[in-house]
Design a protein around this motif. Structure first.
Motif, short mmCIF file in Angstrom:
data_model
loop_
_atom_site.label_atom_id
_atom_site.label_comp_id
_atom_site.label_asym_id
_atom_site.label_seq_id
_atom_site.Cartn_x
_atom_site.Cartn_y
_atom_site.Cartn_z
N GLY A 133 -3.13 -2.71 -42.73
CA GLY A 133 -2.36 -3.55 -43.77
C GLY A 133 -0.76 -3.41 -43.69
N ALA A 134 -0.39 -2.85 -42.43
CA ALA A 134 1.00 -2.66 -42.18
C ALA A 134 1.69 -3.83 -41.58
CB ALA A 134 1.39 -1.36 -41.55
N ASP A 135 2.83 -4.53 -41.91
CA ASP A 135 3.46 -5.49 -41.18
C ASP A 135 4.09 -4.76 -40.09
OD1 ASP A 135 4.78 -7.73 -40.40
OD2 ASP A 135 6.22 -7.68 -41.97
N ALA A 136 3.47 -4.34 -39.04
CA ALA A 136 4.09 -3.67 -37.96
C ALA A 136 4.70 -4.32 -36.86
CB ALA A 136 3.06 -2.61 -37.42
N ARG A 137 5.84 -4.15 -36.22
CA ARG A 137 6.39 -4.92 -35.29
C ARG A 137 7.06 -3.98 -34.25
NH1 ARG A 137 8.85 -9.90 -38.55
NH2 ARG A 137 7.52 -9.81 -40.45
N ILE A 138 6.98 -4.61 -32.99
CA ILE A 138 7.34 -3.88 -31.73
C ILE A 138 9.03 -4.18 -31.76
CG2 ILE A 138 7.24 -3.49 -29.30
CD1 ILE A 138 4.33 -4.82 -29.61
N GLY A 139 9.37 -2.88 -31.53
CA GLY A 139 11.09 -2.99 -31.33
C GLY A 139 11.59 -1.87 -32.16
N PRO A 140 12.96 -1.48 -31.49
CA PRO A 140 13.48 -0.33 -32.09
C PRO A 140 14.18 -0.77 -33.26
CG PRO A 140 14.94 -1.07 -30.28
CD PRO A 140 13.51 -2.08 -30.33
N VAL A 141 14.61 0.23 -34.21
CA VAL A 141 15.19 0.24 -35.52
C VAL A 141 16.82 0.79 -35.02
CG1 VAL A 141 15.79 0.51 -37.77
CG2 VAL A 141 13.43 0.43 -37.00
N PRO A 142 17.70 0.05 -35.10
CA PRO A 142 19.24 0.75 -34.83
C PRO A 142 19.36 2.08 -35.39
CG PRO A 142 19.43 -1.73 -35.23
CD PRO A 142 18.11 -1.46 -35.65
N GLY A 143 19.68 3.00 -34.64
CA GLY A 143 19.84 4.45 -35.28
C GLY A 143 18.59 5.09 -35.30
N GLU A 144 17.42 4.76 -34.79
CA GLU A 144 16.24 5.39 -34.99
C GLU A 144 16.44 6.92 -33.93
OE1 GLU A 144 13.21 2.78 -33.54
OE2 GLU A 144 13.56 3.43 -31.42
N TYR A 145 15.34 7.79 -34.33
CA TYR A 145 15.40 8.88 -33.36
C TYR A 145 14.41 8.58 -32.27
CZ TYR A 145 10.51 9.38 -35.30
OH TYR A 145 9.29 8.83 -35.65
N CYS A 146 14.78 9.35 -31.17
CA CYS A 146 14.04 9.02 -29.76
C CYS A 146 13.80 7.22 -29.90
CB CYS A 146 12.61 9.49 -29.73
SG CYS A 146 11.82 9.62 -28.29
N PRO A 147 14.97 6.48 -29.49
CA PRO A 147 14.87 5.26 -29.52
C PRO A 147 14.34 4.68 -28.39
CG PRO A 147 17.23 6.18 -28.69
CD PRO A 147 16.40 7.21 -29.42
N GLY A 148 13.48 3.57 -28.51
CA GLY A 148 12.72 2.90 -27.42
C GLY A 148 12.48 1.55 -27.55
N GLU A 149 12.45 0.74 -26.60
CA GLU A 149 12.21 -0.61 -26.73
C GLU A 149 10.92 -0.93 -27.47
OE1 GLU A 149 12.31 -4.54 -23.84
OE2 GLU A 149 12.60 -2.53 -22.88
N TYR A 150 10.02 -0.10 -27.05
CA TYR A 150 8.54 -0.37 -27.64
C TYR A 150 8.11 0.71 -28.97
CZ TYR A 150 8.53 -3.10 -23.52
OH TYR A 150 8.88 -4.05 -22.51
N SER A 151 9.07 1.05 -29.34
CA SER A 151 9.01 1.66 -30.76
C SER A 151 8.22 0.76 -31.59
CB SER A 151 10.25 2.25 -31.47
OG SER A 151 10.83 2.90 -30.89
N ILE A 152 7.69 1.11 -32.48
CA ILE A 152 7.19 0.27 -33.69
C ILE A 152 7.46 0.48 -34.92
CG2 ILE A 152 4.80 -0.63 -34.84
CD1 ILE A 152 3.35 0.28 -32.15
N ASN A 153 8.08 -0.30 -35.86
CA ASN A 153 8.50 -0.27 -36.95
C ASN A 153 7.99 -1.15 -38.22
OD1 ASN A 153 10.23 -3.04 -37.72
ND2 ASN A 153 10.54 -2.49 -35.52
N ALA A 154 8.02 -0.51 -39.28
CA ALA A 154 7.55 -1.45 -40.44
C ALA A 154 8.34 -1.19 -41.66
CB ALA A 154 6.35 -0.93 -40.80
N GLY A 155 8.54 -2.18 -42.45
CA GLY A 155 9.86 -2.15 -43.56
C GLY A 155 11.05 -1.51 -43.33
N GLY A 156 11.48 -1.82 -42.03
CA GLY A 156 12.76 -1.46 -41.76
C GLY A 156 12.94 0.06 -41.11
N VAL A 157 11.83 0.85 -40.98
CA VAL A 157 11.87 2.20 -40.66
C VAL A 157 10.97 2.22 -39.44
CG1 VAL A 157 12.05 3.12 -42.94
CG2 VAL A 157 9.76 2.91 -42.22
N LYS A 158 11.05 3.28 -38.70
CA LYS A 158 10.29 3.66 -37.42
C LYS A 158 9.06 4.22 -37.76
CE LYS A 158 10.35 5.96 -32.88
NZ LYS A 158 11.05 6.27 -31.76
N ILE A 159 7.96 3.83 -37.44
CA ILE A 159 6.72 4.55 -37.91
C ILE A 159 5.84 5.08 -36.67
CG2 ILE A 159 6.27 3.40 -40.07
CD1 ILE A 159 4.55 1.50 -38.72
N VAL A 160 6.29 4.49 -35.54
CA VAL A 160 5.25 4.88 -34.17
C VAL A 160 6.26 5.03 -33.05
CG1 VAL A 160 3.54 4.33 -32.50
CG2 VAL A 160 3.35 3.76 -35.07
#
Length: 236
Positions: A122-149
């Motif tokens: 049920g998560a609108d999960a998307r591949i890509g970093p959120v600017p300013g995230e911890y441990c930034p990476g091109e293949y982070s996963i975010n949802a709702g504007g926050v990093k979740i994976v």
């Protein structure tokens, strides 16, 4: 043997957790080609070796301890990532001397797999970093504007270790510990980017997420040994 799924050891400590993956990568487990561990750890602040070279590293380690997280140094790259009982960690060891040294394909493949899995929850999960995230990476996963994976990997002559952290709950404490540590490390960081699945899909549990991970791998549940191998009993 195909994929072996290790049973979760609820009594394990962060130091053991961070050592087990590299130990299995080097020494294997019987004739298993793929070894999978899915677990929810004790509060852990996993620093990278790069982090330990920062002038503020000792202060950052002290800061995470004050928040109840144990500092460890992981062999994978990146920068500090904190996780706890509200997280699901997936360590995938693949033993193959001829495995590709190119990490990009694995980042793409696992990001796609985990994004599809989270969409099924049920998560609108998307591949890509959120600017300013911890441990930034091109293949982070975010949802709702926050990093979740987040994910990281280690490649050696024995194969590879791919580690993924899925943040399920506990956003407030995760935000606090990352903020305290990143302030000392001196990295660019926006606390508002720290999040978990509970921010976008209320009532999800670590048990349900772990079950979804096993389903993504088409594994019914742990089916191995009497106990997990201990890194302290390495072969010489």
């Amino acid at each position: 043997m195909s994929t072996v799924l290790l049973a979760e050891d609820a009594s394990s400590r962060p130091g053991h957790d961070v050592e087990l993956g590299p130990h299995l990568l080097r020494h294997g487990l019987g004739d298993a080609r793929d070894i999978l561990r899915i677990y929810s750890p004790a509060p852990t602040a996993a620093f990278s070796r790069r982090d330990t070279l920062r002038p503020g590293y000792e202060r950052a380690a002290s800061a995470v301890r004050q928040h109840g997280f144990e500092p460890v140094v992981r062999p994978q790259g990146g920068s500090l990532a904190a996780y706890h009982r509200g997280s699901v960690v997936v360590d995938h060891v693949h033993r193959a001397e001829q495995s590709s040294p190119n990490p990009v394909e694995r980042f793409q493949r696992f990001a796609a797999m985990h994004t599809a899995m989270l969409a099924g929850l049920g998560a609108d999960a998307r591949i890509g970093p959120v600017p300013g995230e911890y441990c930034p990476g091109e293949y982070s996963i975010n949802a709702g504007g926050v990093k979740i994976v987040g994910s990281a990997q280690r490649v050696t002559r024995d194969g590879w270790l791919f580690s993924t952290v899925i943040q399920v709950s506990g956003t407030a404490v995760l935000r606090e510990v990352h903020t305290a540590a990143y302030r000392e490390l001196g990295y660019d960081f926006d606390p508002a980017t720290v999040g978990s699945l509970e921010d976008v899909v209320p009532d999800l549990t670590v048990e349900r997420v772990a079950e979804a991970v096993r389903a993504a791998y088409d594994l019914p549940g742990p089916h191995l040994p009497d106990s997990s191998p201990s890194p302290s009993s390495r072969h010489r």
